[in-house]
Design a protein around this motif. Structure first.
Motif, PDB file in Angstrom:
ATOM      1  N   ARG A  40       0.835  -1.201   0.000  1.00 23.81           N
ATOM      2  CA  ARG A  40       0.000   0.000   0.000  1.00 23.81           C
ATOM      3  C   ARG A  40       0.874   1.257   0.000  1.00 23.81           C
ATOM      4  N   THR A 126      -6.272  -2.076 -15.018  1.00 23.88           N
ATOM      5  CA  THR A 126      -5.554  -2.467 -13.810  1.00 23.88           C
ATOM      6  C   THR A 126      -4.415  -1.513 -13.507  1.00 23.88           C
ATOM      7  N   THR A 130      -3.610   1.213 -10.417  1.00 19.66           N
ATOM      8  CA  THR A 130      -2.373   1.307  -9.658  1.00 19.66           C
ATOM      9  C   THR A 130      -1.995   2.758  -9.429  1.00 19.66           C
ATOM     10  N   LEU A 135      -5.833   0.071  -4.540  1.00 18.88           N
ATOM     11  CA  LEU A 135      -5.241  -1.236  -4.291  1.00 18.88           C
ATOM     12  C   LEU A 135      -6.266  -2.359  -4.397  1.00 18.88           C
ATOM     13  N   ALA A 136      -7.511  -2.095  -4.001  1.00 16.69           N
ATOM     14  CA  ALA A 136      -8.554  -3.115  -4.077  1.00 16.69           C
ATOM     15  C   ALA A 136      -8.774  -3.575  -5.515  1.00 16.69           C
ATOM     16  N   GLN A 139      -5.781  -5.736  -6.577  1.00 13.59           N
ATOM     17  CA  GLN A 139      -5.816  -7.075  -6.001  1.00 13.59           C
ATOM     18  C   GLN A 139      -6.910  -7.934  -6.624  1.00 13.59           C
ATOM     19  N   TYR A 142      -4.887  -9.226  -9.756  1.00 13.64           N
ATOM     20  CA  TYR A 142      -3.561  -9.801  -9.574  1.00 13.64           C
ATOM     21  C   TYR A 142      -3.405 -10.398  -8.182  1.00 13.64           C
ATOM     22  N   ARG A 143      -2.577 -11.417  -8.070  1.00 20.00           N
ATOM     23  CA  ARG A 143      -2.036 -11.849  -6.792  1.00 20.00           C
ATOM     24  C   ARG A 143      -0.730 -11.100  -6.585  1.00 20.00           C
ATOM     25  N   LEU A 144      -0.610 -10.371  -5.487  1.00 26.06           N
ATOM     26  CA  LEU A 144       0.545  -9.517  -5.235  1.00 26.06           C
ATOM     27  C   LEU A 144       1.444 -10.156  -4.187  1.00 26.06           C
ATOM     28  N   ASP A 145       2.736 -10.109  -4.431  1.00 26.77           N
ATOM     29  CA  ASP A 145       3.721 -10.596  -3.476  1.00 26.77           C
ATOM     30  C   ASP A 145       4.801  -9.534  -3.346  1.00 26.77           C
ATOM     31  N   LEU A 157       3.681  -9.744  -9.556  1.00 24.03           N
ATOM     32  CA  LEU A 157       2.270  -9.702  -9.918  1.00 24.03           C
ATOM     33  C   LEU A 157       1.949 -10.919 -10.767  1.00 24.03           C
ATOM     34  N   ARG A 160      -4.863 -12.838 -11.940  1.00 28.08           N
ATOM     35  CA  ARG A 160      -6.062 -13.600 -11.585  1.00 28.08           C
ATOM     36  C   ARG A 160      -7.062 -13.575 -12.743  1.00 28.08           C
TER      37      ARG A 160
END
Length: 208
Positions: A40, A126, A130, A135-136, A139, A142-145, A157, A160
């Motif tokens: 965030r 998307t 950004t 952020l919602a 997410q 994408y799956r964020l790490d 990223l 999904r």
């Protein structure tokens, strides 16, 4: 019907180029900086960029060729939705609102209406989320790490959304503070694109 295939290929190329181009628009001055505490905080910091011009080097590795292909060029980003990326050979794209012009040899070769091409529309939507700090929405697609050390942060990223899956498997962005240093994209077909950037001009100038 005969033009559908080539047009889809051009749209796919535009989408991947747009992704790397828009991500590179987050670049700021390189300096030792405190890394964002979480994703965030990272999105808020990168989203403060209003205008930026960078020189880029892109390297593409493919199983279909023995040697990697490299290109250089310039990219100009103006918040919230204008971006122009042109290689030294005069190829690239210009995006404003929902219209994207594909450029070949410094001439407009085609024009795409972004909402009419679902993968491109999903990707553009998307990435605009950004930069808006939503952020919602990010997410949702994408799956964020996110991970950080004293020297750098890394954001992975993975898509999904079904509309994004045909484009790529994963994007890895590596940076320091507000500076994006490297963007690596693993495409759905196994090709790998790596983008490195050098700042030419940016507004505002005080982001670390």
């Amino acid at each position: 019907m005969t033009s559908a295939g080539p047009r889809n290929v051009r749209a796919r190329e535009a989408a991947t180029s747009f992704l790397l181009g828009l991500c590179s628009a987050c670049i700021a001055t390189a300096a030792a900086a405190e890394q964002p505490a979480d994703v965030r905080a990272l999105m808020q910091r990168l989203g403060r960029v209003e205008r930026v011009e960078v020189a880029y080097q892109e390297r593409v590795e493919s199983g279909l060729i023995d040697t990697a292909v490299g290109t250089r060029g310039n990219l100009l980003y103006q918040a919230p939705d204008r971006i122009r990326r042109i290689s030294d050979d005069g190829d690239g794209f210009a995006l404003e609102g929902n219209r994207m012009q594909l450029i070949r040899g410094n001439q407009v070769a085609d024009e795409l209406i972004v909402p009419e091409i679902k993968p491109l529309a999903a990707l553009v939507g998307t990435l605009r989320a950004t930069f808006a700090g939503d952020l919602a929405a990010l997410q949702a697609d994408y799956r964020l790490d996110y991970g950080a050390s004293e020297q750098a942060w890394t954001l992975d990223l993975a898509p999904r959304a079904m509309a994004l899956s045909p484009l790529f498997q994963r994007i890895r962005i590596v940076g320091n503070g507000a500076t994006i240093e490297t963007i690596e994209m693993l495409e759905a077909n196994g090709d790998r694109r790596t983008l490195q950037m050098r700042l030419l001009a940016r507004e505002p100038a005080g982001i670390e």
